[in-house]
Design an enzyme around this catalytic site. Structure first.
Site, PDB file in Angstrom:
ATOM      1  N   GLY A   1       0.822  -1.208   0.000  1.00 51.71           N
ATOM      2  CA  GLY A   1       0.000   0.000   0.000  1.00 51.71           C
ATOM      3  C   GLY A   1       0.852   1.252   0.000  1.00 51.71           C
ATOM      4  O   GLY A   1       0.536   2.228  -0.682  1.00 51.71           O
TER       5      GLY A   1
ATOM      6  N   ASN B   1     -13.278   1.945   8.298  1.00 55.35           N
ATOM      7  CA  ASN B   1     -12.069   1.276   7.808  1.00 55.35           C
ATOM      8  C   ASN B   1     -10.873   1.874   8.554  1.00 55.35           C
ATOM      9  O   ASN B   1     -10.136   2.709   8.035  1.00 55.35           O
ATOM     10  CB  ASN B   1     -11.936   1.443   6.292  1.00 55.35           C
TER      11      ASN B   1
ATOM     12  N   TYR C   1      -3.693   6.602   6.006  1.00 57.25           N
ATOM     13  CA  TYR C   1      -3.711   7.924   5.384  1.00 57.25           C
ATOM     14  C   TYR C   1      -3.270   9.012   6.354  1.00 57.25           C
ATOM     15  O   TYR C   1      -2.553   9.933   5.968  1.00 57.25           O
ATOM     16  CB  TYR C   1      -5.089   8.218   4.790  1.00 57.25           C
TER      17      TYR C   1
ATOM     18  N   LYS D   1      -1.150   8.629   8.769  1.00 50.97           N
ATOM     19  CA  LYS D   1       0.304   8.456   8.875  1.00 50.97           C
ATOM     20  C   LYS D   1       1.014   9.142   7.698  1.00 50.97           C
ATOM     21  O   LYS D   1       2.122   9.640   7.835  1.00 50.97           O
ATOM     22  CB  LYS D   1       0.636   6.960   8.916  1.00 50.97           C
TER      23      LYS D   1
END
Length: 174
Positions: free
Chosen positions: A110, A137, A144, A146
């Protein structure tokens, strides 16, 4: 783990995108949604006609993460009129999807796909990246945040008969 290679997808990758999309969406959301709602969403969102249109849209960009000959994730970016919400043509790039097979969670796939999105936004001269992510989620929200994204609103995402809340997030680029 073998090294991961990120390649630009083309219409020849249609079946790979369909397969990855169906598998990763199911792995992520099937537990929280009805079987009927999932089937409807998967049939509509990953139909051959829809994916072919998206792959042929000059404002949409797909990238596939490969581990040797095995596709393990993909990224879909939208600019201009292809964006789902903001349509801030000149200044923004939407990350519509970063999907990674569950077998490869925690292996930085990712992050590699996100890095490709960031690189694409910078090469296109965009001022910010934005996306919508389901409020439940938590793994994606953490990822995101982070990476420097901040919430700026929300919108409704309908899956079957269920209205769900997506948090809208953006990252201003330097």
């Amino acid at each position: 783990m073998a090294s991961i290679i990120i390649n630009t997808a083309s219409t020849e990758d249609l079946e790979t995108i369909q397969s990855l999309g169906r598998q990763t969406f199911s792995e992520t959301f099937a537990e929280s949604n009805s079987e009927e709602a999932m089937k409807t969403y998967l049939d509509e969102s990953f139909s051959t006609e829809k994916v072919k249109l998206e792959l042929n849209n000059p404002d949409s960009h797909f990238f596939i993460a490969w581990e040797e000959d095995n596709p393990v994730g993909y990224l879909k970016l939208n600019s201009g009129a292809a964006q789902t919400e903001l349509k801030d043509d000149d200044t923004s790039l939407e990350i519509e999807r970063i999907y990674v097979k569950k077998s490869h969670h925690g292996q930085k796939v990712g992050q590699l796909l996100y890095d490709k999105a960031l690189e694409s936004a910078q090469s296109l001269g965009k001022n910010y990246l934005w996306l919508g992510v389901w409020e439940k989620n938590l793994r994606a929200l953490s990822f995101y945040r982070k990476n420097g994204f901040e919430e700026f609103g929300s919108h409704t995402f309908t899956l079957g008969n269920d209205d769900q809340t997506d948090l809208m997030m953006k990252k201003i680029l330097d």
